[in-house]
Structures are given as structure tokens and as C-alpha cells.
Design a protein around this motif. Structure first.
Motif, PDB file in Angstrom:
ATOM      1  N   SER A  42     100.584 -76.309 -15.929  1.00 51.96           N
ATOM      2  CA  SER A  42     100.871 -76.261 -14.196  1.00 51.96           C
ATOM      3  C   SER A  42     101.155 -77.684 -14.028  1.00 51.96           C
ATOM      4  O   SER A  42     100.503 -78.149 -12.958  1.00 51.96           O
ATOM      5  N   ASP A  67     102.009 -79.766 -11.211  1.00 46.73           N
ATOM      6  CA  ASP A  67     101.903 -80.109 -10.102  1.00 46.73           C
ATOM      7  C   ASP A  67     102.008 -81.540  -9.441  1.00 46.73           C
ATOM      8  O   ASP A  67     100.896 -81.235  -8.298  1.00 46.73           O
ATOM      9  N   SER A  91     108.493 -87.608 -10.212  1.00 48.21           N
ATOM     10  CA  SER A  91     109.286 -87.592 -11.217  1.00 48.21           C
ATOM     11  C   SER A  91     108.938 -88.281 -12.619  1.00 48.21           C
ATOM     12  O   SER A  91     108.171 -87.526 -13.280  1.00 48.21           O
ATOM     13  N   PHE A 108     105.502 -86.658 -12.766  1.00 45.12           N
ATOM     14  CA  PHE A 108     105.679 -85.063 -13.632  1.00 45.12           C
ATOM     15  C   PHE A 108     106.242 -85.094 -15.378  1.00 45.12           C
ATOM     16  O   PHE A 108     105.609 -84.463 -16.448  1.00 45.12           O
ATOM     17  N   ILE A 114     104.364 -83.910 -18.292  1.00 47.39           N
ATOM     18  CA  ILE A 114     104.671 -82.779 -19.662  1.00 47.39           C
ATOM     19  C   ILE A 114     105.471 -84.371 -20.736  1.00 47.39           C
ATOM     20  O   ILE A 114     104.560 -82.980 -21.942  1.00 47.39           O
ATOM     21  N   LYS A 120     104.542 -74.996 -16.795  1.00 45.25           N
ATOM     22  CA  LYS A 120     105.209 -74.072 -15.556  1.00 45.25           C
ATOM     23  C   LYS A 120     105.276 -75.550 -14.077  1.00 45.25           C
ATOM     24  O   LYS A 120     104.687 -75.989 -14.148  1.00 45.25           O
ATOM     25  N   THR A 121     106.589 -75.075 -13.320  1.00 47.35           N
ATOM     26  CA  THR A 121     107.267 -76.526 -12.617  1.00 47.35           C
ATOM     27  C   THR A 121     106.739 -75.466 -11.021  1.00 47.35           C
ATOM     28  O   THR A 121     106.617 -74.518 -10.943  1.00 47.35           O
ATOM     29  N   HIS A 122     106.511 -76.226 -10.435  1.00 50.65           N
ATOM     30  CA  HIS A 122     107.099 -76.229  -8.600  1.00 50.65           C
ATOM     31  C   HIS A 122     107.556 -77.536  -8.313  1.00 50.65           C
ATOM     32  O   HIS A 122     107.832 -78.014  -7.759  1.00 50.65           O
ATOM     33  N   VAL A 123     109.202 -76.833  -8.784  1.00 47.78           N
ATOM     34  CA  VAL A 123     110.489 -77.640  -8.369  1.00 47.78           C
ATOM     35  C   VAL A 123     110.589 -78.525  -6.928  1.00 47.78           C
ATOM     36  O   VAL A 123     110.952 -79.617  -7.273  1.00 47.78           O
ATOM     37  N   LEU A 149     113.386 -82.741 -18.651  1.00 47.35           N
ATOM     38  CA  LEU A 149     113.039 -81.786 -18.329  1.00 47.35           C
ATOM     39  C   LEU A 149     113.486 -81.154 -19.996  1.00 47.35           C
ATOM     40  O   LEU A 149     112.589 -80.566 -20.660  1.00 47.35           O
ATOM     41  N   ILE A 201     109.981 -73.153 -20.676  1.00 46.91           N
ATOM     42  CA  ILE A 201     110.371 -73.711 -19.016  1.00 46.91           C
ATOM     43  C   ILE A 201     110.143 -72.349 -18.650  1.00 46.91           C
ATOM     44  O   ILE A 201     110.867 -71.278 -17.868  1.00 46.91           O
ATOM     45  N   GLU A 255     109.519 -71.106 -13.902  1.00 48.74           N
ATOM     46  CA  GLU A 255     109.770 -72.070 -12.294  1.00 48.74           C
ATOM     47  C   GLU A 255     108.828 -71.012 -11.474  1.00 48.74           C
ATOM     48  O   GLU A 255     109.153 -69.619 -11.519  1.00 48.74           O
TER      49      GLU A 255
END
Ligand code: BMP
Length: 272
Positions: free
Chosen positions: A36, A38, A42, A45, A49, A60-63, A77, A88, A90
């Protein structure tokens, strides 16, 4: 029961394309770890990844927490998803009426349905939330997870609420592919169980070095989650990258491999 079978056996017969892809990825890469990510910048992030990519089945993203979000971030991504071979997810936690969630899923700044193989929703509004999301996601081959339980202390998602979530999922098995939960759900709300049903259980609140974060989060080990509770995927955030800034390359890779190895050993112990 699904969790007595191998991921490969389950992949071979799963009807939903996103769930099938996840199960195949788990088997191919020998990892049930989802990281995840979090973090709010960018660059961090993408860096996290890229580092954890080889060790995970899913990111897992919290865009909506990315402060310098631009559509090109999604292109990067997607490239990482192809190059490192991960699915992916979200973690949007939709929670509104069907019409609104359909708009939130398809449109806005993030256009989640166009890139996230999986997303999730709170069952609190009732089955209309699933119909709204399915109208957008099903034609794209996406899958939905319902939040049947939460990892946090004092969670209200228990008892009759969890049972209602399971019934809702059973009525929409072409799109709802599983649950965010802390244990398997086969024994919950058992009046209409199809022996062929295979809901994936994705489980956050996983940590090896601490039992909580002082803000309600509660952690269990991969062995507790995968071997003892029968869940399918461990979701780990800060246990792998800490705060996520000043990323220490070797430390992040070492933690990712540590959780991958623990999660896979816990799965092998379960199916033997
Ligand atoms: P961490 O491992 O750093 O505690 O992060 C857990 C992640 O899983 C967070 O992104 C959080 O939003 C999510 N999550 C959770 O912790 N518990 C739940 O019940 C559901 C979640 O989506």
C-alpha cells in the motif's frame, strides 16, 4: 473451501478477469504481498513502487493523497504494472449512492475505472452502490471488493453489518470478487452459499515489528492472517517503507522480500 486450494487452481476457474489476473500473478511470482503506497509526492510514489515491484502481486494506491498529481503519473504507474507484473488496486472506499459513485469511479481528475483493475466500496448505502460501480467497471473487466470488516480498533463493521456485506456480494458475484476483511467469509451468512463461490480476502493491518500505530490501526503477522485466518493477500504499507520520504533503497527492498517470504511461507503452511 477456496482457501484449501492453490492460487493456481482458483485462477483456473475464476470468472472475473481482474480476480483471475490477481490469482495468476500471485502464483507466477510466488507472492501474496500487496504494498500500500501511501505517500504524497509523485516521485516517492513511483520510487517505492519501482523498488517493491519485483516482490508484489499487487500495488494499492490512494491516488487522492498525491499532492502533485498529473495524468502522466497514471501512465508511469501502468508502465510499472506491466514491467514488474502486478495488479493495481485503488483503495477508493466508495460510499455514496449508485449514481454518484458511478461518476466518481469514471470521471473527475482521477478516472479510476480507466486504470485500476480493482477498487473497493463500503456496503453502507446498500446494493445500489454495487450496481452503480458495476455499470462502469464490469464492461471494462474490473472487479470490486466490499469492506466487510476493518482492521481498526472499535470498527463498526462487525456482526450483522458484515453478514449484510456478504449477502450483497453473493448477489453480485459477476463484479464483486471479494472482501477487505480480517478472516474468511464462507461461514458468514450461510443461508445461500454456492460451494463454487470464491471470494478473495485481502487483508490490511499486517506488520511484523509492531502491533499498532497509535491512531487505531492494529497489526497482525502474515502467519496470523494467511495461515490462521485463511486470508489470501497481505496488505502492508508503512511496515515496508516507513514514512516513504528519503527512501532507503536497500531497506525497502529487504522489507519487501521479508514480507513476501513470510506471506508465501504462511500460504504453503495453509495448503499442505
Ligand atoms: P499501513 O500498513 O501503513 O497501516 O497501511 C494500511 C493501508 O490499508 C492503508 O492504506 C489503509 O487505508 C488501508 N486499510 C486499513 O489499514 N484497514 C482497513 O480495514 C482497510 C484499509 O483499506
Amino acid at each position: 473451501m477456496a482457501h484449501r486450494q492453490t492460487y493456481a487452481q482458483r485462477a483456473a476457474k475464476h470468472p472475473n478477469p481482474a480476480a483471475k489476473a490477481l490469482l495468476e500473478t500471485i502464483e507466477r511470482k510466488k507472492t501474496n504481498l500487496c504494498v500500500s503506497v501511501d505517500v504524497t509526492k509523485s516521485d516517492d510514489f513511483l520510487k517505492v513502487i519501482d523498488l517493491v515491484g519485483p516482490y508484489v502481486c499487487m500495488v494499492k494506491t490512494h491516488v487522492d493523497i498525491i499532492e502533485d498529481f498529473a495524468p502522466t503519473l497514471i501512465e508511469r504507474l501502468q508502465e510499472l504494472s506491466v514491467n514488474h507484473d502486478f495488479v493495481i488496486f485503488e483503495d477508493r472506499k466508495f460510499a455514496d449512492i449508485g449514481n454518484t459513485v458511478a461518476l466518481q469511479y469514471a470521471a473527475g481528475v482521477h478516472k479510476i475505472a480507466s486504470w485500476a483493475h480493482l477498487t473497493n466500496a463500503h456496503p453502507v448505502p446498500g446494493p445500489g452502490i454495487v450496481s452503480g460501480l458495476a455499470a462502469v467497471g464490469r464492461p471494462l473487466g474490473r472487479g470490486l471488493l466490499l469492506l466487510a470488516e476493518m482492521s481498526t480498533k472499535g470498527s463498526l463493521a462487525t456482526g450483522a453489518y458484515t453478514e449484510a456485506a456478504v449477502r450483497m456480494a453473493r448477489e453480485h458475484r459477476d463484479f464483486v470478487v471479494g472482501f477487505i476483511a480480517q478472516r474468511r467469509m464462507e461461514s458468514v451468512a450461510t443461508e445461500s452459499v454456492d460451494p463454487e463461490e470464491d471470494f478473495l480476502i485481502l487483508t490490511p493491518g499486517v506488520g511484523l515489528d509492531t502491533r499498532g500505530d497509535g491512531m487505531g490501526q492494529q497489526y497482525r503477522t502474515p502467519k496470523e492472517v494467511i495461515t490462521e485466518a485463511g486470508c489470501d493477500v497481505i496488505i502492508v504499507g508503512r511496515g515496508i517503507y516507513g514514512k516513504g520520504d528519503n527512501v532507503d533503497v536497500q531497506a525497502v527492498q529487504a522489507q519487501a522480500e521479508r514480507y513476501r517470504a513470510e506471506g508465501w511461507a504462511a500460504y504453503l503452511a495453509r495448503i499442505q
